[in-house]
Design an enzyme around this catalytic site. Structure first.
Site, mmCIF file in Angstrom:
data_model
loop_
_atom_site.group_PDB
_atom_site.id
_atom_site.type_symbol
_atom_site.label_atom_id
_atom_site.label_comp_id
_atom_site.label_asym_id
_atom_site.label_seq_id
_atom_site.Cartn_x
_atom_site.Cartn_y
_atom_site.Cartn_z
ATOM 1 N N ALA A 1 3.984 -0.223 -5.572
ATOM 2 C CA ALA A 1 4.291 -1.475 -6.272
ATOM 3 C C ALA A 1 4.178 -1.284 -7.779
ATOM 4 C CB ALA A 1 3.326 -2.554 -5.818
ATOM 5 N N GLU B 1 0.861 -1.189 0.000
ATOM 6 C CA GLU B 1 0.000 0.000 0.000
ATOM 7 C C GLU B 1 0.895 1.236 0.000
ATOM 8 O OE1 GLU B 1 -3.396 0.914 -0.169
ATOM 9 O OE2 GLU B 1 -2.408 2.873 -0.173
ATOM 10 N N CYS C 1 -16.348 6.769 2.035
ATOM 11 C CA CYS C 1 -17.601 6.492 2.755
ATOM 12 C C CYS C 1 -17.591 6.922 4.231
ATOM 13 C CB CYS C 1 -17.910 4.998 2.733
ATOM 14 S SG CYS C 1 -17.462 4.170 1.215
ATOM 15 N N GLY D 1 -16.819 11.711 -11.334
ATOM 16 C CA GLY D 1 -16.573 10.283 -11.487
ATOM 17 C C GLY D 1 -15.173 9.933 -11.034
ATOM 18 N N TYR E 1 -23.036 10.702 -7.139
ATOM 19 C CA TYR E 1 -23.055 10.440 -5.696
ATOM 20 C C TYR E 1 -22.281 11.507 -4.916
ATOM 21 C CZ TYR E 1 -24.412 5.433 -6.113
ATOM 22 O OH TYR E 1 -25.052 4.243 -6.332
ATOM 23 N N ILE E 2 -21.017 11.687 -5.301
ATOM 24 C CA ILE E 2 -20.142 12.533 -4.471
ATOM 25 C C ILE E 2 -20.601 13.992 -4.522
ATOM 26 C CG2 ILE E 2 -17.761 13.362 -4.187
ATOM 27 C CD1 ILE E 2 -16.776 10.633 -5.113
ATOM 28 N N THR F 1 -9.863 4.007 -0.106
ATOM 29 C CA THR F 1 -10.757 5.152 -0.298
ATOM 30 C C THR F 1 -11.872 5.184 0.735
ATOM 31 O OG1 THR F 1 -10.291 5.128 -2.655
ATOM 32 C CG2 THR F 1 -12.274 6.311 -1.958
ATOM 33 N N CYS F 2 -12.547 4.057 0.929
ATOM 34 C CA CYS F 2 -13.725 4.039 1.812
ATOM 35 C C CYS F 2 -13.396 4.544 3.211
ATOM 36 C CB CYS F 2 -14.308 2.632 1.880
ATOM 37 S SG CYS F 2 -15.604 2.479 3.108
ATOM 38 N N GLU G 1 -43.681 2.394 6.721
ATOM 39 C CA GLU G 1 -44.965 1.690 6.606
ATOM 40 C C GLU G 1 -45.663 2.014 5.281
ATOM 41 O OE1 GLU G 1 -48.255 2.825 9.181
ATOM 42 O OE2 GLU G 1 -47.310 4.762 9.554
ATOM 43 N N LYS H 1 -16.912 10.711 4.916
ATOM 44 C CA LYS H 1 -18.070 11.397 4.299
ATOM 45 C C LYS H 1 -19.281 11.312 5.211
ATOM 46 C CE LYS H 1 -20.889 9.079 2.405
ATOM 47 N NZ LYS H 1 -20.774 8.489 1.086
ATOM 48 N N HIS I 1 -46.561 1.306 12.590
ATOM 49 C CA HIS I 1 -47.080 2.655 12.679
ATOM 50 C C HIS I 1 -46.635 3.343 13.963
ATOM 51 C CE1 HIS I 1 -49.893 5.821 11.706
ATOM 52 N NE2 HIS I 1 -50.358 5.780 12.941
ATOM 53 N N GLU J 1 -23.735 14.367 -2.395
ATOM 54 C CA GLU J 1 -23.437 14.222 -0.965
ATOM 55 C C GLU J 1 -22.701 15.448 -0.425
ATOM 56 O OE1 GLU J 1 -23.357 9.351 -0.763
ATOM 57 O OE2 GLU J 1 -21.454 10.391 -0.861
HETATM 58 P P1 NDP Z 1 -20.598 9.363 -10.459
HETATM 59 O O1 NDP Z 1 -20.278 8.447 -11.562
HETATM 60 O O2 NDP Z 1 -21.646 9.003 -9.481
HETATM 61 O O3 NDP Z 1 -20.991 10.781 -11.034
HETATM 62 C C1 NDP Z 1 -20.142 11.489 -11.882
HETATM 63 C C2 NDP Z 1 -20.865 12.744 -12.293
HETATM 64 O O4 NDP Z 1 -19.980 13.581 -13.028
HETATM 65 C C3 NDP Z 1 -22.052 12.462 -13.175
HETATM 66 O O5 NDP Z 1 -23.097 13.294 -12.786
HETATM 67 C C4 NDP Z 1 -21.549 12.812 -14.564
HETATM 68 O O6 NDP Z 1 -22.591 13.271 -15.374
HETATM 69 C C5 NDP Z 1 -20.589 13.934 -14.258
HETATM 70 N N1 NDP Z 1 -19.494 14.060 -15.219
HETATM 71 C C6 NDP Z 1 -18.791 13.079 -15.822
HETATM 72 N N2 NDP Z 1 -17.836 13.598 -16.613
HETATM 73 C C7 NDP Z 1 -17.929 14.940 -16.518
HETATM 74 C C8 NDP Z 1 -17.230 16.021 -17.088
HETATM 75 N N3 NDP Z 1 -16.216 15.820 -17.916
HETATM 76 N N4 NDP Z 1 -17.607 17.270 -16.754
HETATM 77 C C9 NDP Z 1 -18.648 17.488 -15.911
HETATM 78 N N5 NDP Z 1 -19.342 16.491 -15.331
HETATM 79 C C10 NDP Z 1 -18.993 15.235 -15.624
HETATM 80 O O7 NDP Z 1 -19.187 9.640 -9.759
HETATM 81 P P2 NDP Z 1 -18.782 10.254 -8.355
HETATM 82 O O8 NDP Z 1 -17.493 10.935 -8.576
HETATM 83 O O9 NDP Z 1 -19.901 11.017 -7.753
HETATM 84 O O10 NDP Z 1 -18.545 8.947 -7.496
HETATM 85 C C11 NDP Z 1 -17.677 7.931 -7.987
HETATM 86 C C12 NDP Z 1 -18.228 6.578 -7.660
HETATM 87 O O11 NDP Z 1 -17.968 6.303 -6.299
HETATM 88 C C13 NDP Z 1 -19.753 6.449 -7.800
HETATM 89 O O12 NDP Z 1 -20.165 6.104 -9.080
HETATM 90 C C14 NDP Z 1 -20.055 5.358 -6.822
HETATM 91 O O13 NDP Z 1 -19.876 4.141 -7.493
HETATM 92 C C15 NDP Z 1 -19.021 5.551 -5.751
HETATM 93 N N6 NDP Z 1 -19.582 6.277 -4.590
HETATM 94 C C16 NDP Z 1 -20.562 5.686 -3.862
HETATM 95 C C17 NDP Z 1 -21.100 6.324 -2.781
HETATM 96 C C18 NDP Z 1 -22.190 5.676 -1.998
HETATM 97 O O14 NDP Z 1 -22.370 4.474 -2.125
HETATM 98 N N7 NDP Z 1 -22.938 6.420 -1.184
HETATM 99 C C19 NDP Z 1 -20.648 7.644 -2.363
HETATM 100 C C20 NDP Z 1 -19.649 8.196 -3.229
HETATM 101 C C21 NDP Z 1 -19.142 7.526 -4.277
HETATM 102 P P3 NDP Z 1 -23.394 12.316 -16.377
HETATM 103 O O15 NDP Z 1 -23.366 10.958 -15.787
HETATM 104 O O16 NDP Z 1 -24.766 12.906 -16.442
HETATM 105 O O17 NDP Z 1 -22.642 12.418 -17.654
#
Ligand code: NDP
Length: 452
Positions: free
Chosen positions: A114, A34, A47, A263, A179-180, A41-42, A442, A50, A437, A183
């Site tokens: 690594a 590592e 997670c 993303g 998601y991020i 990350t989590c 419910e 967050k 209730h 949140e």
């Molecule tokens: P997501 O894939 O959820 O969302 C990425 C967002 O960025 C989308 O709305 C996408 O829009 C947008 N996007 C993509 N490319 C661009 C760009 N070039 N310019 C502007 N906007 C863009 O990714 P996150 O970063 O939010 O999270 C990563 C992953 O981590 C999640 O998919 C999830 O799997 C995991 N995660 C899970 C959580 C949980 O379980 N509570 C919490 C946080 C993360 P569009 O799709 O409309 O193109």
């Protein structure tokens, strides 16, 4: 040929540590490498921290709501540095626990970077030494990124840095609609930052049910988040201590911080995978089969680096299945269907199964039941918020294909609903279940209004 180890795992995140620990407990000579911190990350910057920040952010609403229940809260003050210090202490505790558990199972830890020299040889860069292993497990996760197309993108942060900011920004722009982004919009807004959410598409949360997406956007807006859709950032410039952000439509915003949450990308660069015959997907994730084996027979991969379902519990299951299969003689395949997921915004989203759109594409006739109501607490406080619930049903078999909830405790609710959905429960099973209730949950047992 004798290798130094039976298993070397690269990456001590959720998937990697579970696989290595289990393998060691089954008698394998196992090691994990590592380069940053044990927990991945989590635990370190995802997670767990967050959710701690989400808890912190919700107190502001609680203080406001308290008055309707007779509480007089004369003065409250938020101190970011206390929150971050306490969060860091908890993360350090968890990191130590992960490290200890691996050591107790007999796995060795190398705190190093690594790089694969060949399919059985790992070069540890810092120590400048090589170790060999019969089997290699890639569990390097994903990484946040900032699009190159943004001029001045180096002035922006990602969620990695958001957890370590010295001060709470007075104003923040969050780019992304996943998601991020959702949140962190809830976190910053709840803590008192003026928050702008910038999303390039016409609705946030692509992949979620269309009504959930709209509902969540409305809820963010009601709480004061300025949601800009069909909007994107062109450039960022320094303006004193602040950042001047120019948008594609020519408008400008002056903010303290700008955070990209667009993303995460599989963390496969400079690992030496290409030289070892490991095939990648178009998104540069490690291509694996159902057993998590790559195109190179002795190299496996689990978790976000494989870009299957990028969630912590999935990585853990994949890591466990790998160890059971290889080191405990129990071939195990992970079922990636009907995985419950939550977005810890305020309010929360909890979903399991198919969206209405997806169900309609896959099944000849789909029934939809839906309700939206004011939660009981809000009847006292007058807070403008709604709980939204939806069941998607296969009309031919009455089976519940999907459940979608937006509202307080949606994550807690959906985890339990997921058992029913996984067991192929029908709408009749939900109807036959006695309601509890008074609760929000419910309403899922009392859904009478078929809207489709
Ligand atoms: P997501 O894939 O959820 O969302 C990425 C967002 O960025 C989308 O709305 C996408 O829009 C947008 N996007 C993509 N490319 C661009 C760009 N070039 N310019 C502007 N906007 C863009 O990714 P996150 O970063 O939010 O999270 C990563 C992953 O981590 C999640 O998919 C999830 O799997 C995991 N995660 C899970 C959580 C949980 O379980 N509570 C919490 C946080 C993360 P569009 O799709 O409309 O193109």
């Amino acid at each position: 040929m004798a290798y130094d180890f039976d298993l070397v795992t690269i990456g001590a995140g959720s998937g990697g540590t579970r696989a290595t620990r289990l393998a060691a407990s089954y008698g394998a000579r196992a090691a994990v490498v590592e380069e940053y911190r044990v927990g991945g990350t989590c635990v370190i910057r995802g997670c767990i921290p967050k959710k701690l920040l989400v808890y912190a952010s919700r107190f502001s609403e609680d203080f406001e709501d308290a008055a309707a229940f007779g509480w007089h809260v004369p003065h409250h003050e938020f101190k970011w540095s206390t929150l971050i210090a306490n969060k860091d202490r908890e993360i350090a505790r968890l990191e130590a626990a992960y490290t200890k558990n691996m050591a107790s199972a007999g796995a060795e830890l190398f705190e190093d970077r690594a790089v694969l020299r060949d399919p059985h040889t790992v070069h540890l860069l810092k120590a400048d030494k090589t170790i060999t292993a019969e089997t290699i497990l890639i569990a390097t996760g994903g990484r946040a990124w900032i699009p190159d197309s943004v001029d001045g993108g180096d002035l922006a942060i990602t969620s990695n840095e958001a957890f370590l900011l010295p001060d709470l920004p007075h104003s923040v722009m969050i780019v992304g609609g996943g998601y991020i982004a959702v949140e962190f919009a809830g976190i910053f807004c709840g803590l008192g930052s003026k928050t702008i959410l910038v999303h390039h598409g016409d609705e946030i949360l692509r992949g979620f049910d269309h009504e959930v997406r709209a509902q969540m956007r409305h809820e963010l807006q009601k709480r004061g988040v300025d949601v800009l859709i069909k909007s994107s950032v062109v450039s960022i410039r320094r303006d004193g201590p602040r950042k001047r952000v120019r948008m594609a439509d020519g408008t400008e915003h002056l903010v303290d911080e700008i955070m990209f949450a667009v993303g995460r990308r599989p963390n496969t660069s400079a690992l030496g995978l290409e030289h070892c015959g490991v095939e990648m997907t178009e998104r540069r994730a490690v291509k694996v089969d159902a057993t998590s084996r790559s195109s190179q027979a002795n190299i496996y991969a689990v978790g976000d680096v494989t870009d299957r379902v990028n969630l912590t519990p999935v990585a853990i299951r994949e890591g466990a299945a790998f160890a059971e299969s290889l080191y405990n003689n129990k071939p195990t395949i992970v079922d990636h269907t009907n995985i419950a997921t939550a977005v810890f915004g305020t309010p929360e989203i909890g979903v399991v199964g198919l969206t209405e759109e997806r169900a309609c594409a896959l099944y000849p006739k789909v029934d939809v039941y839906r309700t939206a109501f004011r939660p009981m607490k809000a009847t006292m406080t007058g807070r403008d918020t709604q709980v939204f619930m939806k069941l998607v049903i296969d009309a031919e078999t009455d089976r519940v294909l999907g459940c979608h909830i937006v509202g307080e405790a949606a994550a807690e609710m959906i985890q339990c609903v997921a058992v029913a959905v996984k067991m192929n429960a029908t709408k009749a099973d939900f109807d036959a279940t006695m309601a509890l209730h008074p609760s929000a949950a419910e309403e899922l047992m009392l859904l009478k209004l078929r809207v489709k």
